[in-house]
Enzyme design. Sequence first.
Site, PDB file in Angstrom:
ATOM      1  CB  SER A  69      -0.828   0.000   1.201  1.00  0.00           C
ATOM      2  OG  SER A  69      -1.343   1.186   1.212  1.00  0.00           O
ATOM      3  CE1 TYR A 111      -4.268  -2.266   4.736  1.00  0.00           C
ATOM      4  CE2 TYR A 111      -3.569  -0.010   4.456  1.00  0.00           C
ATOM      5  CZ  TYR A 111      -3.606  -1.222   3.945  1.00  0.00           C
ATOM      6  OH  TYR A 111      -3.900  -1.194   2.759  1.00  0.00           O
TER       7      TYR A 111
END
Length: 255
Positions: free
Chosen positions: A143, A156
Site C-alpha cells: 500500500s 494497517y
Amino acid sequence: MRLQGKVALVTGSGQGIGRAIAVRLAEEGARVVVEDRSDNAAAEETLAQVRQAGSDGCVIAGDIGDVPADARVIEQAVVAMGRLDVLVNNAGIEKRADFLAVTEADFDAVLGVNLRGTFFATQAFARHVQERGGDGAVVNISSVHEELPFPHFASYSASKGAVKMLMRNLAIELAPLGIRVNNIAPGAVQTPINAALLSNRKELDALLGNIPLRRLGRPEDVANAALFLASDEAAYVTGTTLFVDGGLLWNYREQ
C-alpha cells in the site's frame, strides 16, 4: 503469453484486486490457484473468470492469518497443480480506530493477515521452490501506506511498513534460489474495502484533489503491474516497490 506454463497462487482473490490479478495472469497463460478464507461463491466466480480467460486452476481455502494454514495452502496448491511459480500475497485487512482505542484483538487480526500471513506463505512457497530447483516470483500487494502515514489506521500502516522491509530483506536472502521479491503499493482503488469512501462525496472529492491523475485506481491497474513483476519482463527487478497510485504519494496533504 507472458506466463505460459506457469502456475500462480493469488491469496484473497475472491474479489477486488485479488480477482483482477488472478484473471489478468490467466489471460497471459498462467494456471491460477484462487485462494480465499473459504471455498465460497466469490472464489468460485473468480475461478470461472479465470476459465473464461482461457486458462484453468482451482480454489483452495485457508485463513492466511494462520501459520499452519499458510503451509497447508501452499502444499495443497502444489498437489493440485503440480508446482507453483508465482505467489501473489494479496490478502489483507484494515480496521479503523483512533490509536488510543485500538484493541489487541484488532491489532493481532491486521498484523496476522497482512504481515504474518505474507511472511509464512512466502516461507512455504520458497521451500517449495528450493525443492523443485529454484526460480520463482513473489509479489506482495502492499500500500502507499508503507510510506505514507494513515491516521486512525496505525495497525494497517505498521503492517505495510513491515512488509516493505520484509520484501527488501527477502529479495536478498532468496536471490540465490532465483526468487524475485517485489511489492506493489496501490493508492486509492475502487474495491469493496473502500465502499465507505466511495459513498461519501465530500471525502471522495478531497481525496481526488490529492491525486494528480484525478481518478481512483481500478483493480486492473494493479493487476497489470502484478503481471509485469510476475513475468520474465521483470527478470532483473527485485527488492523494489512499484507505486500504482496516480501520483498520490508525492502529492498528499492531510486535510
